[in-house]
Design a protein around this motif. Structure first.
Motif, mmCIF file in Angstrom:
data_model
loop_
_atom_site.group_PDB
_atom_site.id
_atom_site.type_symbol
_atom_site.label_atom_id
_atom_site.label_comp_id
_atom_site.label_asym_id
_atom_site.label_seq_id
_atom_site.Cartn_x
_atom_site.Cartn_y
_atom_site.Cartn_z
ATOM 1 N N LYS A 120 59.083 27.128 -14.863
ATOM 2 C CA LYS A 120 58.657 26.553 -14.008
ATOM 3 C C LYS A 120 57.285 25.576 -14.112
ATOM 4 N N ASP A 121 57.579 24.792 -12.509
ATOM 5 C CA ASP A 121 56.490 23.762 -13.475
ATOM 6 C C ASP A 121 55.456 23.750 -12.138
ATOM 7 N N GLY A 122 54.397 23.493 -12.527
ATOM 8 C CA GLY A 122 53.109 23.352 -11.035
ATOM 9 C C GLY A 122 53.114 24.772 -10.862
ATOM 10 N N TRP A 123 52.666 25.095 -9.659
ATOM 11 C CA TRP A 123 52.047 26.609 -9.165
ATOM 12 C C TRP A 123 52.358 26.071 -7.561
ATOM 13 N N GLY A 124 52.605 27.742 -7.366
ATOM 14 C CA GLY A 124 52.915 27.437 -5.661
ATOM 15 C C GLY A 124 53.818 28.627 -6.096
ATOM 16 N N TYR A 125 54.459 29.031 -4.582
ATOM 17 C CA TYR A 125 55.686 29.699 -4.301
ATOM 18 C C TYR A 125 57.482 29.445 -5.421
ATOM 19 N N LEU A 126 57.475 30.286 -5.550
ATOM 20 C CA LEU A 126 58.981 29.750 -6.248
ATOM 21 C C LEU A 126 60.132 31.188 -6.190
ATOM 22 N N CYS A 127 61.288 30.844 -5.520
ATOM 23 C CA CYS A 127 62.671 32.345 -5.167
ATOM 24 C C CYS A 127 63.240 31.233 -5.009
ATOM 25 N N VAL A 128 64.131 32.003 -6.308
ATOM 26 C CA VAL A 128 65.258 31.384 -7.085
ATOM 27 C C VAL A 128 66.407 32.996 -6.934
ATOM 28 N N ASN A 129 67.613 31.829 -6.004
ATOM 29 C CA ASN A 129 69.274 32.957 -5.718
ATOM 30 C C ASN A 129 69.828 32.465 -6.861
ATOM 31 N N VAL A 130 69.797 33.581 -7.830
ATOM 32 C CA VAL A 130 71.280 34.030 -8.306
ATOM 33 C C VAL A 130 72.450 34.086 -8.229
ATOM 34 N N SER A 131 73.386 33.339 -8.326
ATOM 35 C CA SER A 131 74.979 34.170 -8.427
ATOM 36 C C SER A 131 75.700 33.359 -8.957
ATOM 37 N N THR A 132 77.055 34.531 -8.892
ATOM 38 C CA THR A 132 78.488 34.135 -9.940
ATOM 39 C C THR A 132 80.094 33.548 -9.460
ATOM 40 N N ASP A 133 80.571 32.775 -10.151
ATOM 41 C CA ASP A 133 81.637 32.923 -9.231
ATOM 42 C C ASP A 133 83.236 33.502 -9.893
ATOM 43 N N ALA A 134 82.466 34.277 -10.545
ATOM 44 C CA ALA A 134 83.784 35.052 -11.166
ATOM 45 C C ALA A 134 83.187 36.390 -11.378
ATOM 46 N N ASP A 135 84.175 36.756 -11.642
ATOM 47 C CA ASP A 135 83.839 38.471 -11.639
ATOM 48 C C ASP A 135 83.840 39.149 -12.897
ATOM 49 N N PHE A 136 83.932 38.604 -13.817
ATOM 50 C CA PHE A 136 83.347 38.859 -15.538
ATOM 51 C C PHE A 136 82.116 38.761 -15.786
ATOM 52 N N ILE A 137 80.748 37.915 -15.088
ATOM 53 C CA ILE A 137 80.009 37.921 -15.322
ATOM 54 C C ILE A 137 79.406 39.114 -14.266
ATOM 55 N N ARG A 138 77.823 39.833 -14.911
ATOM 56 C CA ARG A 138 77.631 40.824 -13.469
ATOM 57 C C ARG A 138 75.235 40.297 -14.560
ATOM 58 N N LEU A 139 75.137 40.542 -12.944
ATOM 59 C CA LEU A 139 74.147 40.044 -12.513
ATOM 60 C C LEU A 139 73.240 41.084 -12.471
ATOM 61 N N PRO A 140 72.274 41.106 -13.036
ATOM 62 C CA PRO A 140 71.670 42.415 -12.712
ATOM 63 C C PRO A 140 70.808 41.867 -11.634
ATOM 64 N N LYS A 141 70.484 40.790 -11.437
ATOM 65 C CA LYS A 141 69.622 40.796 -9.868
ATOM 66 C C LYS A 141 70.097 39.530 -9.388
ATOM 67 N N THR A 142 69.925 39.141 -8.318
ATOM 68 C CA THR A 142 70.207 37.939 -7.450
ATOM 69 C C THR A 142 69.175 37.223 -6.849
ATOM 70 N N LYS A 143 68.084 37.861 -7.517
ATOM 71 C CA LYS A 143 67.267 37.079 -6.536
ATOM 72 C C LYS A 143 65.195 37.189 -7.687
ATOM 73 N N ILE A 144 65.288 35.351 -8.174
ATOM 74 C CA ILE A 144 63.862 35.555 -8.870
ATOM 75 C C ILE A 144 63.111 34.971 -8.440
ATOM 76 N N THR A 145 61.623 36.273 -8.269
ATOM 77 C CA THR A 145 60.737 35.437 -7.782
ATOM 78 C C THR A 145 59.568 35.092 -8.935
ATOM 79 N N LEU A 146 58.258 35.314 -8.252
ATOM 80 C CA LEU A 146 56.879 34.425 -9.301
ATOM 81 C C LEU A 146 56.954 36.034 -9.979
ATOM 82 N N GLU A 147 57.439 36.748 -9.433
ATOM 83 C CA GLU A 147 56.241 38.180 -9.910
ATOM 84 C C GLU A 147 57.486 38.680 -11.420
#
Length: 188
Positions: free
Chosen positions: A52-79
């Motif tokens: 990320k560039d800069g300071w401030g709040y950032l919340c990124v939603n993560v999604s996939t369109d394929a069954d063979f891809i497993r995402l352990p989390k669907t949201k990335i936050t500043l933490e």
């Protein structure tokens, strides 16, 4: 009414500060646009680095369109960031792969931008791929047909990306198939 009626949240504060030009939008970059996996056996993990560039709040939603891809989390936050970098791990699940090549994507979306990583996965080993290309070079028609059939899902995934266009999906599929045939005939 205006700002008083808005529910307080970090995103609202972020948008307010951007609106009064006290800060810039927080944007992010990813370290890859594509990942290919050959000879998948079992579950395979891979990582994508997000900066990320800069300071401030950032919340990124993560999604996939394929069954063979497993995402352990669907949201990335500043933490999830260590300084300005976040390492996002995902998994390719062999038991959800079909025969041939499998195509999908992972999308990273914030209120200001969306970035995608294209994923190709197959149980075909690199050696098998090279042997298929050698057979194609030698003029083996069955090898050409096998390659074309194995890439039809690629055509479908490209059509999905352009599904918002006014083009007929059947026409796009035919054009994609002709393109595959031309590519294999020009292969050397």
């Amino acid at each position: 009414r205006g700002i008083v009626s808005a529910k307080p949240s970090p995103q609202n504060v972020e948008e307010f500060l951007i609106g009064i030009r006290k800060k810039n939008k927080v944007e992010f970059k990813i370290n890859k646009k594509q990942a290919d996996f050959w000879g998948i056996e079992g579950s395979v993990s891979d990582k994508i680095e997000i900066k990320k560039d800069g300071w401030g709040y950032l919340c990124v939603n993560v999604s996939t369109d394929a069954d063979f891809i497993r995402l352990p989390k669907t949201k990335i936050t500043l933490e999830d960031f260590l300084g300005s970098v976040c390492t996002f791990e995902y998994y390719i699940e062999q038991d959800k792969l079909h025969a041939g090549r499998n195509f999908g994507k992972i999308s990273f979306s914030s209120p200001y931008q969306t970035l995608e990583v294209l994923i190709m996965a197959t149980t075909i080993k690199e050696e098998e791929k090279k042997a298929l290309f050698e057979r194609i070079k030698a003029g083996d028609k069955e090898a050409k047909e096998e390659y074309i059939k194995g890439n039809l899902r690629l055509v479908l995934s490209v059509i999905r990306r352009f599904s918002n266009s006014n083009e007929n999906a059947d026409d796009l599929f035919q054009i994609g198939c002709v393109g595959l045939i031309k590519a294999i005939n020009n292969f050397n």
